[in-house]
Scaffold this motif. Sequence first.
Motif, PDB file in Angstrom:
ATOM      1  N   GLY A  36       0.743  -1.366  -0.100  1.00  0.00           N
ATOM      2  CA  GLY A  36      -0.015   0.022   0.152  1.00  0.00           C
ATOM      3  C   GLY A  36       0.953   1.345  -0.095  1.00  0.00           C
ATOM      4  N   GLN A  37       2.098   1.280  -0.203  1.00  0.00           N
ATOM      5  CA  GLN A  37       2.902   2.319  -0.342  1.00  0.00           C
ATOM      6  C   GLN A  37       2.669   2.994  -1.730  1.00  0.00           C
ATOM      7  OE1 GLN A  37       7.157   1.586  -0.054  1.00  0.00           O
ATOM      8  NE2 GLN A  37       7.890   3.693  -0.167  1.00  0.00           N
ATOM      9  N   GLU A  38       2.214   4.542  -1.572  1.00  0.00           N
ATOM     10  CA  GLU A  38       1.925   5.155  -2.638  1.00  0.00           C
ATOM     11  C   GLU A  38       3.595   5.550  -3.005  1.00  0.00           C
ATOM     12  OE1 GLU A  38      -0.838   8.078  -2.470  1.00  0.00           O
ATOM     13  OE2 GLU A  38      -0.253   9.035  -4.382  1.00  0.00           O
ATOM     14  N   LEU A  39       3.764   5.597  -4.534  1.00  0.00           N
ATOM     15  CA  LEU A  39       4.942   6.039  -5.265  1.00  0.00           C
ATOM     16  C   LEU A  39       4.702   7.400  -5.415  1.00  0.00           C
ATOM     17  CD1 LEU A  39       5.363   2.669  -7.106  1.00  0.00           C
ATOM     18  CD2 LEU A  39       6.597   3.352  -5.082  1.00  0.00           C
ATOM     19  N   THR A  40       5.526   8.306  -5.066  1.00  0.00           N
ATOM     20  CA  THR A  40       5.319   9.687  -5.233  1.00  0.00           C
ATOM     21  C   THR A  40       6.667  10.378  -5.922  1.00  0.00           C
ATOM     22  OG1 THR A  40       6.128  10.252  -3.295  1.00  0.00           O
ATOM     23  CG2 THR A  40       3.612  10.040  -3.521  1.00  0.00           C
ATOM     24  N   PHE A  41       7.801   9.761  -5.751  1.00  0.00           N
ATOM     25  CA  PHE A  41       8.980  10.611  -6.245  1.00  0.00           C
ATOM     26  C   PHE A  41      10.045   9.500  -6.593  1.00  0.00           C
ATOM     27  CE2 PHE A  41       9.405  11.104  -1.577  1.00  0.00           C
ATOM     28  CZ  PHE A  41      10.186  10.041  -1.316  1.00  0.00           C
ATOM     29  N   SER A  42      10.994   9.582  -7.376  1.00  0.00           N
ATOM     30  CA  SER A  42      11.837   8.951  -7.901  1.00  0.00           C
ATOM     31  C   SER A  42      11.632   7.503  -8.192  1.00  0.00           C
ATOM     32  CB  SER A  42      12.836   8.755  -6.788  1.00  0.00           C
ATOM     33  OG  SER A  42      14.245   8.255  -7.387  1.00  0.00           O
ATOM     34  N   VAL A  43      10.516   7.647  -9.391  1.00  0.00           N
ATOM     35  CA  VAL A  43       9.905   6.213  -9.869  1.00  0.00           C
ATOM     36  C   VAL A  43      10.559   6.156 -11.353  1.00  0.00           C
ATOM     37  CG1 VAL A  43       7.838   4.978 -10.379  1.00  0.00           C
ATOM     38  CG2 VAL A  43       7.877   6.795  -8.680  1.00  0.00           C
ATOM     39  N   GLY A  44      11.492   5.334 -11.397  1.00  0.00           N
ATOM     40  CA  GLY A  44      12.223   5.135 -12.828  1.00  0.00           C
ATOM     41  C   GLY A  44      11.667   4.150 -13.596  1.00  0.00           C
ATOM     42  N   SER A  45      10.385   3.688 -13.412  1.00  0.00           N
ATOM     43  CA  SER A  45       9.984   2.376 -13.944  1.00  0.00           C
ATOM     44  C   SER A  45       9.839   2.705 -15.551  1.00  0.00           C
ATOM     45  CB  SER A  45       8.691   1.907 -13.435  1.00  0.00           C
ATOM     46  OG  SER A  45       7.655   3.035 -13.309  1.00  0.00           O
ATOM     47  N   GLU A  46       9.277   3.651 -15.879  1.00  0.00           N
ATOM     48  CA  GLU A  46       9.011   4.031 -17.449  1.00  0.00           C
ATOM     49  C   GLU A  46      10.378   4.025 -17.897  1.00  0.00           C
ATOM     50  OE1 GLU A  46       4.995   6.079 -18.415  1.00  0.00           O
ATOM     51  OE2 GLU A  46       5.838   6.804 -16.523  1.00  0.00           O
ATOM     52  N   ALA A  47      11.319   4.832 -17.197  1.00  0.00           N
ATOM     53  CA  ALA A  47      12.497   5.330 -17.812  1.00  0.00           C
ATOM     54  C   ALA A  47      13.267   3.963 -18.118  1.00  0.00           C
ATOM     55  CB  ALA A  47      13.237   6.306 -16.966  1.00  0.00           C
ATOM     56  N   VAL A  48      13.374   3.307 -17.391  1.00  0.00           N
ATOM     57  CA  VAL A  48      14.281   1.890 -17.444  1.00  0.00           C
ATOM     58  C   VAL A  48      13.478   1.190 -18.665  1.00  0.00           C
ATOM     59  CG1 VAL A  48      15.026   1.789 -15.266  1.00  0.00           C
ATOM     60  CG2 VAL A  48      13.265   0.637 -15.486  1.00  0.00           C
ATOM     61  N   PRO A 105      13.059  10.498   5.845  1.00  0.00           N
ATOM     62  CA  PRO A 105      12.363  11.568   5.039  1.00  0.00           C
ATOM     63  C   PRO A 105      10.985  11.753   5.454  1.00  0.00           C
ATOM     64  CG  PRO A 105      12.936   9.733   3.616  1.00  0.00           C
ATOM     65  CD  PRO A 105      13.400   9.317   5.131  1.00  0.00           C
ATOM     66  N   PRO A 106      10.299  12.906   5.249  1.00  0.00           N
ATOM     67  CA  PRO A 106       8.860  13.273   5.759  1.00  0.00           C
ATOM     68  C   PRO A 106       7.991  12.177   5.179  1.00  0.00           C
ATOM     69  CG  PRO A 106       9.760  14.995   4.159  1.00  0.00           C
ATOM     70  CD  PRO A 106      10.629  13.911   4.372  1.00  0.00           C
ATOM     71  N   GLY A 107       7.073  11.764   5.927  1.00  0.00           N
ATOM     72  CA  GLY A 107       5.821  11.028   5.388  1.00  0.00           C
ATOM     73  C   GLY A 107       6.067   9.527   5.147  1.00  0.00           C
ATOM     74  N   ILE A 108       7.369   9.081   5.909  1.00  0.00           N
ATOM     75  CA  ILE A 108       7.350   7.631   5.908  1.00  0.00           C
ATOM     76  C   ILE A 108       6.553   6.986   6.843  1.00  0.00           C
ATOM     77  CG2 ILE A 108       9.157   5.952   5.798  1.00  0.00           C
ATOM     78  CD1 ILE A 108       9.413   7.112   3.216  1.00  0.00           C
ATOM     79  N   GLU A 109       5.684   6.202   6.637  1.00  0.00           N
ATOM     80  CA  GLU A 109       4.934   5.434   7.881  1.00  0.00           C
ATOM     81  C   GLU A 109       4.989   4.014   7.506  1.00  0.00           C
ATOM     82  OE1 GLU A 109       3.372   6.877  10.282  1.00  0.00           O
ATOM     83  OE2 GLU A 109       3.668   9.100   9.516  1.00  0.00           O
ATOM     84  N   TRP A 110       5.118   2.978   8.662  1.00  0.00           N
ATOM     85  CA  TRP A 110       5.268   1.774   8.233  1.00  0.00           C
ATOM     86  C   TRP A 110       4.807   1.022   9.572  1.00  0.00           C
ATOM     87  CZ3 TRP A 110       5.783  -2.102   4.999  1.00  0.00           C
ATOM     88  CH2 TRP A 110       6.141  -3.420   5.399  1.00  0.00           C
ATOM     89  N   GLY A 121       2.318  -0.007   4.540  1.00  0.00           N
ATOM     90  CA  GLY A 121       2.920   1.073   4.317  1.00  0.00           C
ATOM     91  C   GLY A 121       4.075   1.306   3.646  1.00  0.00           C
ATOM     92  N   ALA A 122       4.889   2.267   4.022  1.00  0.00           N
ATOM     93  CA  ALA A 122       6.211   2.501   3.090  1.00  0.00           C
ATOM     94  C   ALA A 122       7.160   1.495   3.517  1.00  0.00           C
ATOM     95  CB  ALA A 122       6.530   3.949   3.548  1.00  0.00           C
ATOM     96  N   ALA A 123       7.483   0.538   2.967  1.00  0.00           N
ATOM     97  CA  ALA A 123       8.392  -0.687   3.149  1.00  0.00           C
ATOM     98  C   ALA A 123       9.842   0.033   3.042  1.00  0.00           C
ATOM     99  CB  ALA A 123       8.247  -1.636   2.107  1.00  0.00           C
ATOM    100  N   TYR A 124       9.956   0.808   1.873  1.00  0.00           N
ATOM    101  CA  TYR A 124      11.530   1.633   2.053  1.00  0.00           C
ATOM    102  C   TYR A 124      11.109   3.156   1.727  1.00  0.00           C
ATOM    103  CZ  TYR A 124      12.527  -3.291   1.385  1.00  0.00           C
ATOM    104  OH  TYR A 124      12.842  -4.656   1.608  1.00  0.00           O
TER     105      TYR A 124
END
Lengths: 287, 757
Positions: free
Chosen positions: B406-418, B588-593, B600-603
């Motif tokens: 359930g971690q929402e990806l907000t930044f540094s998501v290189g999926s399309e680029a790779v 970093p802010p907003g990291i909840e696990w 939550g935010a696994a990483y």
Amino acid sequence: MTATGYVRPASIAEAVAARAAHPDWIVLCGATDLMVEAPLRPAPVGVVDVWALAELCGIAEVDGGAVRIGAATPWRDVVTSPLIAARAPILAAAAREIGALQIQARGTIGGNVGTSSPVGDSLPVLLALDATVELASPRGTRRVPYRDYPTGYRTTALAADELIVAITIPAAHPGARQLWRKVGTRRAQSISKIMAAALLRVEAGRFVEARIGLGAVANRPIRAAGAEAAIVGAPVGEATADAAAAALAAELTPITDVRSTAPYRLATVQQVVRRFVLEASSPSSPD
Amino acid sequence: MAELQPAGPVGRPVPRVDGVAKVTGAAHYVDDLDLPGAWHGATVRSTVAHGVLDAVDLDPDYDWTDVVVVTAADIAAAGGRNVVTLIEEDQPALVPLGGRVMHVDEAIALVAAPTRARALEARRHVRPRISARPAVLDTDAALRAEVKLYGDDNVFKRFVIRKGHGDDAAFEDAMAGADRIIEGVYPTAAQEQMYIEPQGMAAHWEDGRCFLVGSMQCPYYVHKAMKALLGCDGDGVVVTQAVTGGGFGGKEEYPSMIAAHVALLARKAGRPVKLIYDRGEDIAATTKRHPCVTRHRLGLAADGAIVAIDADVVMDGGAYLTLSPVVLSRGVLHAAGPYRCPVVRIVGRVVATNHPPHGAFRGFGAPQTTFPYERQIDKAARLLGVDPLAYRQRLALRPGDTTATGQELTFSVGSEAVLEAIARAAGPRPARDAVSAGGAPVRRGRGVCFYFHGSGFTGAGEQRIAGRATVALTAAGDVEVRSSSTDIGQGAATIFAQIAGASLGLAPERVRVVDPSTDKVPDSGPTVASRTCMVVGGLVERAARALGTRIAAWAGEHGRGGAPFAEVAAAAAAALGEVAETVQYEPPPGIEWDDATYTGAAYPVFGWAACLVDVAIDLDTCEVTVERCVQAVDVGKAINPMIVKGQIEGGTLQALGWGLLENVLYQDGKVANASMTNCIVPTFADAPDLETVLVEVPYPYGPHGAKGVGEIPMDGPAAAAINAVVDALGVDFDVVPVLPETIAARRDAWDAARRKS
Ligand SMILES: Cc1cc2nc3c(=O)[nH]c(=O)nc-3n(C[C@H](O)[C@H](O)[C@H](O)COP(=O)(O)OP(=O)(O)OC[C@H]3O[C@@H](n4cnc5c(N)ncnc54)[C@H](O)[C@@H]3O)c2cc1C
């Protein structure tokens, strides 16, 4: 390895004398096998070191076309020899796949023959090319056909006081094809899962000569007598290739060990020998 | 197009600070250290997989003069506890009399003597007597729990991850909504790290304090373990990393065991002792990658979208718990892959067996779970008749999507680029059929793979570790980076020098990165988990900036406001003495696990990668040649592109080896191929021309945007290579490794498939 006795003979005569004087000492050449085995064995009583002994080194033509290779000749010299390239190209091919450059600079043909491992890479080639081993002792020199040299798992016809002096490869018929294949655990520094060497000759669409040497499928390097019999006299083509492969299934019982499995060894050696027969059947392929 | 060179040292292929010493032989590994009067140790080990230690007999006919023998009794006698402390304390340093022997090659006693030869000889005269018990040698037997090794069920740890459903019934309902379900079982084998330098450690005692130096990744792990074993406080033991020849995870936990042994020997011998493993002992006794079996179900909608993912992961933890729960955690957290899916259930278990403990190895559980999902996705693409790369592009997680936890990806998501990088690099497929030089038929295939890897510790791990690092201006005017991150060949010291240099306006060679020693550096956390550059590099950057600010303030007060650090550092040092700035990790802010529900935010952030492999298979011998391997990796920012490419190339080759070549063989619980001759890893001759594409989608909280890269290249290439084999032959291979033997065993099946196509 901490030996107490050590001698570095300057001639074959001195080496033979040292061997006779100390039958319980070991002969050491490039030491690439002995170094690996040292921790697993009791320390030797003494060492006769024949590395770089001039009379044991070198590759030369003898007796109108045969090639004589001194026992202490390192693989690198076999790889680069124009004579070997012309007369025994599959020996050069085998040498090129022994260990990697460092091992080829140090390991020798005499050492490979001396260890007589079922996975010694040059040994099937010596079988296919019908080589002879020259042995010296105080009783004189004798020549043993290489096919009679390995007698069992790492046992040989070498007597306790004998020295391997040279390997001689007779001149092959100019029309004969030489073929070689090593299938190892990887591309370098690799022990063979199987290897096969062959000399095949075709005249008028039929095989007239076939010698096949195999490694890593028995307790010693062996000739595939059954497959040879299936080939000699038979016509070129698929049917003979299949017959040779079938004969191998009847004569071989390879083992499963840490490097491969019995089914893989058998299937692969069958495929490789099949391919040899097909290659030798095709007139277009270059020598 | 002209390349713009960045001004500072970051982003440049700065030569390695340790390079010259290593290639000239000036670098001293632990076995090179000259320790006057040192004796040599050797370890007496179990020959059975499971049993009870009845006695340790010393050969009465042997001359024991000048030989020290240590057994478990020596530990308690000196006030210590017989444990190798890690997550739990279930593993003894030496099996005690009456205690359980849990695996072959477990340490039972120790000897030391003036020479190594004498120590090895003496070892043969120490004779443990063990009553053998039935051993548990696979995970199925472990789960039957007829023989109990750990608790009542032999399960070290179990995790459940649920997304988009409440319970198993609800999950099955969702799965039942799928148009089709692809099922598969995916076993993956153990893997040996095969670092170039075998493990080793030296110890000496001085005034009741124990000094250890050796080959290791994590000095503070050793430090913690020694406090318990020796019964001392933090001052009682000093742990120093020697120059270390590779680790790959293999020197994460096991060095604590060797440290324990050599510390005990040195104490009893009353002199320095070295304990250096030879290759066979190292392979046989130290940790390997966990063997794993994953049962995977992939539920697809008619249009190919993923409806539900079900993964059941079982790992073989070996005889003690060691790091297995953490390896399993990373395995399950990556098991759903970087794909969009509303309903996910992942169950993971790591179980006890009588194998030597399995442990950390680059990728840390993720390669084991990446292979299954990437085979499944490939099967789905084939079933749907769509291009496997395009299918992955369609399903890939993008910003705004959520992962399995359930971690929402907000930044540094290189999926399309790779994925785009791979699509661009792909080029035409090579001809399917060819003939080898020897006349054998050759069949070619192409495979792709897409994956992600969390950077840093899982969940709240980094907060728990609270890593610290120091950057100091010494009294002599030098700049020092002090951290417990070890350079194990991966280039940590060089990038720290670059990062600190960039912050202070200094060339990297003006920065000294001190060798980690627990009496000289703060605990920055272990050198693992793709965290060194991102997390500890981040600490180095902050500490260096703080130091720069302090010196600038001093300069301002002394009439040199605005002067560069380099110009005022010497004067400041002369006036102030040492100035050291230490900073501690802040999330970093907003990291909840939530550790209880595994949501939550696994990483803090993920690295992203895609890989393309072309193989050619010799149909006579079934040997596979990797003709091409392209890997595109989103690293956030390559602090040193040369080092990053080295990491990626090395990890890729390790992954290809795991997929196609390597095979740790266990027989009756013992490693049967414990030599470099038989425990095969790739050589340069086996290495394809590796093409690496660096993708940089910056991580806002990493130094200069950097995130983890150490592990990700290990995760995917095995799957890409095996997908390529499947593509070539038209039959499925669902196992790691796929050896020539594996392929040959199915000759009839692929021969038939080939003739049809
Ligand atoms: C890393 C590595 C890789 C290797 N790879 C391969 C490979 O790919 N293929 C392969 O076949 N082998 C390989 N070997 C084994 C070895 O290199 C070869 O067998 C080599 O030919 C041995 O030659 P040597 O001169 O070093 O033998 P040594 O070790 O000196 O001797 C080997 C044996 O032969 C005896 N001997 C040597 N010379 C004589 C003589 N003149 N008279 C009587 N007895 C003699 C010795 O007593 C000893 O028993 C490898 C070895 C290493 C260490």
